[in-house]
Design a protein around this motif. Structure first.
Motif, PDB file in Angstrom:
ATOM      1  N   ASP A   1      -3.786   3.134  -4.623  1.00 36.82           N
ATOM      2  CA  ASP A   1      -3.051   4.092  -3.793  1.00 36.82           C
ATOM      3  C   ASP A   1      -1.544   4.075  -4.071  1.00 36.82           C
ATOM      4  N   GLN A   2      -1.136   3.414  -5.142  1.00 42.39           N
ATOM      5  CA  GLN A   2       0.266   3.415  -5.560  1.00 42.39           C
ATOM      6  C   GLN A   2       0.465   4.447  -6.672  1.00 42.39           C
TER       7      GLN A   2
ATOM      8  N   THR B   1       5.306   4.329  -3.949  1.00 42.96           N
ATOM      9  CA  THR B   1       5.647   5.093  -5.149  1.00 42.96           C
ATOM     10  C   THR B   1       6.857   4.430  -5.776  1.00 42.96           C
TER      11      THR B   1
ATOM     12  N   PRO C   1       0.818  -1.217   0.000  1.00 41.41           N
ATOM     13  CA  PRO C   1       0.000   0.000   0.000  1.00 41.41           C
ATOM     14  C   PRO C   1       0.857   1.274   0.000  1.00 41.41           C
ATOM     15  N   GLY C   2       0.352   2.295  -0.715  1.00 38.91           N
ATOM     16  CA  GLY C   2       0.961   3.611  -0.697  1.00 38.91           C
ATOM     17  C   GLY C   2       2.332   3.718  -1.337  1.00 38.91           C
TER      18      GLY C   2
END
Length: 170
Positions: free
Chosen positions: A41-42, A22, A19-20
């Motif tokens: 959410d990437q 970048t 999750p999350g």
């Protein structure tokens, strides 16, 4: 960041559920894996540049984009590694792009199976000592383990069963 290469593409498949996350990459396959299987959410940042036969994006556009970034961690796939040449690639423009990725990153993790030992591409990316961590497989010869254990920050070898082991010479 994940550089171009088959090993980094395999790592991307294992990151799609984080999750999350970048991810910055110059690899079309890595970007596609993250887009197709990743989470909403990437964030995936594709550098742009000139496409190589191995689907890496290289050249002045890629290098310029990378130089404007600050990366926590780079996973770098390499064509070869040797005591004299360090980590290498057979593509001059890919070497320049990889050097930009290394310069932008706080930490460098090199991913290279045992078959890369003793292989020298036309262009060096960085010296062995630049790697904070080198992840390889337990097929590395003992002499390679000794040398790498002395030169890289940490040598992690993985058995075919997937269990990691740490250390240099055995």
């Amino acid at each position: 960041a994940l550089s171009a290469g088959t090993t980094t593409a395999e790592l991307a498949r294992r990151l799609v559920d984080v999750p999350g996350l970048t991810v910055v990459t110059n690899s079309l396959p890595v970007a596609e894996i993250m887009y197709a299987g990743g989470r909403s959410d990437q964030t995936v940042v594709l550098t742009g540049g000139v496409r190589t036969p191995s689907d890496a994006l290289v050249g002045p556009l890629a290098v310029g984009a990378i130089r404007s970034l600050h990366l926590d961690l780079l996973f770098l796939g390499v064509h070869g590694m040797s005591p004299r040449a360090g980590f290498t690639t057979p593509n001059l423009m890919e070497a320049e792009t990889d050097r930009a990725l290394v310069a932008a990153a706080d930490r460098l993790v090199v991913l290279a199976d045992h078959s890369k030992w003793g292989t020298v591409g036309i262009s060096s990316i960085v010296e062995l000592s630049a790697a904070h961590v080198l992840v390889s497989d337990d097929g590395l010869p003992s002499e390679a383990r000794r040398i790498l254990g002395e030169r890289v920050g940490e040598l992690v070898t993985v058995s075919p069963t997937g269990a990691p082991t740490k250390g240099g010479a055995e």
